[in-house]
Enzyme design. Structure first.
Site, short mmCIF file in Angstrom:
data_model
loop_
_atom_site.label_atom_id
_atom_site.label_comp_id
_atom_site.label_asym_id
_atom_site.label_seq_id
_atom_site.Cartn_x
_atom_site.Cartn_y
_atom_site.Cartn_z
CD GLU A 156 -0.40 -5.08 47.19
OE1 GLU A 156 -0.53 -5.65 46.09
OE2 GLU A 156 0.54 -4.33 47.48
CE LYS B 51 6.92 -2.70 45.42
NZ LYS B 51 5.83 -1.86 44.88
N1 PSU Z 1 4.41 -4.01 47.84
C1 PSU Z 1 5.20 -5.12 47.90
N2 PSU Z 1 5.24 -5.93 46.79
C2 PSU Z 1 4.50 -5.66 45.65
C3 PSU Z 1 3.68 -4.49 45.61
C4 PSU Z 1 3.68 -3.71 46.74
O1 PSU Z 1 5.86 -5.40 48.92
O2 PSU Z 1 4.58 -6.42 44.68
C5 PSU Z 1 2.86 -4.19 44.36
C6 PSU Z 1 1.63 -3.35 44.69
O3 PSU Z 1 0.49 -4.06 44.23
C7 PSU Z 1 1.81 -2.07 43.90
C8 PSU Z 1 2.58 -2.59 42.72
O4 PSU Z 1 0.60 -1.46 43.55
O5 PSU Z 1 3.55 -3.42 43.35
C9 PSU Z 1 3.20 -1.48 41.91
O6 PSU Z 1 3.20 -1.84 40.56
P1 PSU Z 1 3.47 -0.75 39.42
O7 PSU Z 1 4.84 -0.23 39.73
O8 PSU Z 1 3.42 -1.53 38.14
O9 PSU Z 1 2.39 0.28 39.52
#
Ligand code: PSU
Ligand code: MN
Length: 302
Positions: free
Chosen positions: A27, A161
């Site tokens: 990604e 996370k």
């Molecule tokens: N993993 C990481 N850093 C990130 C992400 C994933 O180590 O920044 C990103 C991914 O693109 C994931 C996003 O889809 O964080 C999640 O965002 P949200 O909570 O707004 O859906």
């Protein structure tokens, strides 16, 4: 009527697709919204090389000036890494960026969509999005979870996370029929920490068993995605106890500054980077590399 999605492939990805060789999707939101320059660029190119070293071809995915790229040349990665105002694209606005000629980085959800369209079934990231703490009021639940239920791509992540509500994230994954398989331990990992205090629904101890499970899943129609939880290597982890204080502080700062929607996750990651004096970034890079290695092995095993 459905027309073919226009995709620009990098030379190595085009060749790998032609040879039916193993490919790992990557990604780009992690590059533009997850890490600061120049660490983001070093991470992105380093992870690509690691995938090559493990016998697969890396395919970093992004939208550049309205064109969907599957596989980015080094210059393009550098350019993107220096574009912090790129859009953060998920299922809802992926096609909008294409229609408007914008530059945008793909989240887990959008990367899964693109990978599937390109015929790539394995994808490595850091940690998926999930159910945010306080979601019962904010309704903030990442679109990554629904995407996992509908799009048949294996996502290798160091869990969800730890800024999230991990047990609620696991509940939503179960409701949506997403298999959550942790590699080598009973506990589901929590991104910067290998432990979360929550048991993983499923466990396997080697990559071959993931490939076997995937092959069995493919016998069912609409089998959707799978989440592989790959714990951060012990030497790089920040223990849960140490992490919790930083997370509480970052969450309270986000609340004070009224951070909402798409901005929440990037804000929290950046704030935790400051609070840990950069240690969180080192851990983040280590866990992404570890996920890339396992994803390459899965792609080869399939
Ligand atoms: N993993 C990481 N850093 C990130 C992400 C994933 O180590 O920044 C990103 C991914 O693109 C994931 C996003 O889809 O964080 C999640 O965002 P949200 O909570 O707004 O859906
Ligand atoms: Mn959200």
């Amino acid at each position: 009527m459905q027309t073919q999605l226009d995709i620009i492939y990098s030379a190595e990805v085009a060749e790998a697709l032609g040879n039916k060789a193993p490919i790992v999707a990557l990604e780009s939101t992690i590059i533009t919204h997850g890490m600061p320059w120049p660490g983001n660029f070093e991470m992105a190119t380093g992870v690509e090389q690691l995938i090559r070293d493990h016998g697969a071809t890396p395919a970093t995915i992004a939208v550049l000036d309205g064109k969907l790229h599957v596989g980015l040349e080094r210059d393009a990665i550098e350019q993107l890494a220096k574009t912090p105002d790129a859009m953060k694209l998920s299922r809802a606005d992926f096609a909008f960026a294409i229609a408007q000629g914008k530059t945008g980085a793909t989240t887990v959800a959008a990367t899964m969509m693109a990978a599937h369209q390109a015929g790539i079934s394995v994808f490595a990231t850091g940690g998926i999005g999930g159910v945010h703490r306080g979601a019962s009021d904010s309704f903030d639940i990442s679109a990554d979870l629904q995407e996992l239920s509908r799009t048949p791509v294996i996502v290798v992540a160091a869990g969800a996370k730890a800024i999230l509500d991990v047990p609620k994230t696991l509940e939503v994954l179960e409701t949506n029929g997403v298999p959550v398989v942790t590699l080598g331990q009973d506990e589901f990992p929590a991104f910067w920490s290998s432990k979360s205090d929550h048991t993983s629904p499923l466990r396997v101890d080697n990559v071959e068993d993931i490939a076997k499970f995937e092959k069995a899943r493919r016998q069912f129609q609409d089998h959707g995605g799978m989440l592989v939880g790959n714990p951060v290597p012990q030497e790089a982890e920040i223990p849960q106890d140490a992490m919790n204080g930083f997370i509480e502080q970052a969450l309270s700062d986000a609340d004070d500054q009224n951070i909402k929607g798409k901005d929440v996750t990037p804000f929290l990651l950046a704030r935790i980077f400051e609070l840990t004096n950069g240690k969180s970034l080192e851990t983040n890079i280590a866990l992404v590399r570890n996920n890339a290695k396992i994803a390459a092995q899965i792609a080869c095993a399939l």
